[in-house]
Design an enzyme around this catalytic site. Structure first.
Site, PDB file in Angstrom:
ATOM      1  N   HIS A 179       0.857  -1.184   0.000  1.00 16.51           N
ATOM      2  CA  HIS A 179       0.000   0.000   0.000  1.00 16.51           C
ATOM      3  C   HIS A 179       0.888   1.227   0.000  1.00 16.51           C
ATOM      4  CE1 HIS A 179      -3.104   2.873   1.243  1.00 16.51           C
ATOM      5  NE2 HIS A 179      -4.005   1.964   0.900  1.00 16.51           N
ATOM      6  N   ASP A 236      -7.816  -4.195  -0.697  1.00 21.64           N
ATOM      7  CA  ASP A 236      -8.353  -4.365  -2.050  1.00 21.64           C
ATOM      8  C   ASP A 236      -8.315  -5.825  -2.482  1.00 21.64           C
ATOM      9  OD1 ASP A 236      -8.833  -1.577  -2.591  1.00 21.64           O
ATOM     10  OD2 ASP A 236      -6.669  -1.328  -2.715  1.00 21.64           O
TER      11      ASP A 236
END
Length: 427
Positions: A306, A363
């Site tokens: 991330h 995600d």
């Protein structure tokens, strides 16, 4: 004495106050930089620029911390429901029983969407991207709610917030049902907020609606985990559009468009597209993990690591458990999901990924859950928008109540100097 920061330039020294946040974050207040020195800062992507002071969300990427209004995301996901979290983000405190009941009742009272909105929906082909449809429908709400909102009036702003929280899930469900060729549905006021969303989206006209508690709970958690994430691209877009005194619906519509991109809300969609490509190539996860480690290979592993979290994404820890429960409850057998499990196992055990902290992120797991629920891939970002709605509203409300000035970034011009105009016959 308050801390100050000094800037020396061409023999002159300029001092600027240092602002300290409640979590000891430090920032140099440069509001007077241009007027005092003639200089501006250049910060593409605003990676080092604070656009506002906000009391909504705290994020520490190095330590893997995410808090809404001071509450740890882990506690909220375990102990609160989405409507409680929405109230918390927007109004600053967790609601008591009476406040929550009134909030839900007020939302239900506004859940009807004008029938003429269906004509707008009918104008889109089934092939239209759901995010484009949702953005257009949200913007169209302005036409059916034309009265201006006085943001200095808590009552006016509250009614606008309630209307949007009521109507937005209907628009989301209509977007899905249009794509799937199902009749439009208004849901059931006797259900909880998230359960009603699930029913509006998935109820079939020829069968009785059945509730899977684990599925509704996972959906509730997913929405909570996506509810806000500090000054990201879409939240900043909502604030800057709202700073022009555009209305709430228009500002949220702009946020939806910002979320659409694959570098933001479209990331979970990119995860499933990657998994499908791996499956189509034989499903060899070890091969693709080797490709991900090869600097000369253009393959990019989606859903791992991330740009903000330099540790494990705290949201991923929570939703991994929910993903396991949903897959078990539904008994889903899907080769794509087997590929996902293989990649997850490789990444959590491979020293290359562990050392670089390239763990599966939110995600990755949200895409797996949406796939298991039978949600089409291009609807994934719409689900993200549904979760992010309270955060956008909170950002808009805070910006307007703080009387923030209109957003107007500066630039460093790098074009041509003055050139005299040449008539057409001399060019």
């Amino acid at each position: 004495m308050a801390d100050k920061a000094s800037l020396s330039f061409r023999g002159e020294t300029y001092e600027f106050p240092v602002v300290e946040g409640t979590e000891k974050e430090l920032a140099i207040d440069i509001k007077s930089l241009r007027s005092s020195s003639g200089l501006i800062t250049l910060d593409p992507g605003y990676k080092n620029t604070g656009s506002c002071e906000s009391a909504i969300t705290f994020l520490d990427g190095e330590k893997g911390i995410l808090r809404y209004r001071g509450y740890a995301i882990e506690e909220l996901a375990e102990k609160a429901d989405f409507l409680e979290v929405a109230y918390l983000l927007i109004f600053g405190e967790l609601p008591n029983k009476e406040q929550l009941a009134k909030f839900h009742s007020d939302i239900k009272a506004e859940s009807h969407v004008d029938e003429e909105m269906k004509k707008i929906l009918d104008g889109f082909p089934k092939s239209a991207h759901p995010m484009g449809v949702l953005s257009a429908l949200t913007s169209a709400l302005i036409a059916f709610n034309p009265s201006a909102v006085d943001v200095t009036s808590e009552e006016d702003l509250y009614h606008a917030i309630v209307r949007l929280l009521a109507k937005f899930p209907v628009l989301v469900s209509w977007t899905l049902r249009k794509k799937m060729g199902l009749p439009l549905d208004y849901g059931d006021d006797s259900l909880g907020y998230v359960e009603n969303i699930h029913k509006m989206m998935f109820k079939r006209p020829n069968r009785e609606y059945r509730v899977h508690e684990e599925v509704v709970q996972a959906l509730d958690q997913l929405l909570i985990l996506h509810a806000d994430h500090e000054q990201n691209c879409s939240a900043s877009t909502v604030r800057i559009v709202g700073s022009s005194h555009a209305g709430l619906f228009a500002s949220i519509s702009a946020g939806i468009s910002a979320l659409w991109g694959p570098l933001h809300g479209g990331a979970n969609m990119a995860v499933l597209e990657m998994l499908e490509a791996i499956q189509a190539d034989g499903g060899d996860t070890k091969k693709y993990m080797a490709k991900a480690k090869d600097k000369d290979d253009p393959f990019r592993l989606m859903g791992f690591g991330h740009r903000v979290y330099k540790n494990f994404d705290p949201r991923a820890r929570i939703i991994k458990k929910a993903a396991d429960q949903v897959l078990g409850q539904l008994g889903v057998e899907d080769p794509i999901l087997e590929v996902a499990k293989g990649l997850e196992k490789e990444a959590l055990e491979d020293p290359y990924f562990v050392e670089r902290k390239l763990y599966p992120n939110v995600d990755f797991y949200s895409g797996i859950i949406y796939r298991a629920l039978g949600i089409p891939i291009d609807m994934f970002t719409v689900m993200f928008a549904l979760g992010r709605l309270p955060g956008w509203i909170a950002q808009f409300r805070e910006m307007r109540l703080n009387h923030e000035p209109i957003g107007r970034p500066r630039q460093v011009y790098t074009g041509e100097n003055y050139r005299p105009f040449k008539p057409l016959n001399k060019r």
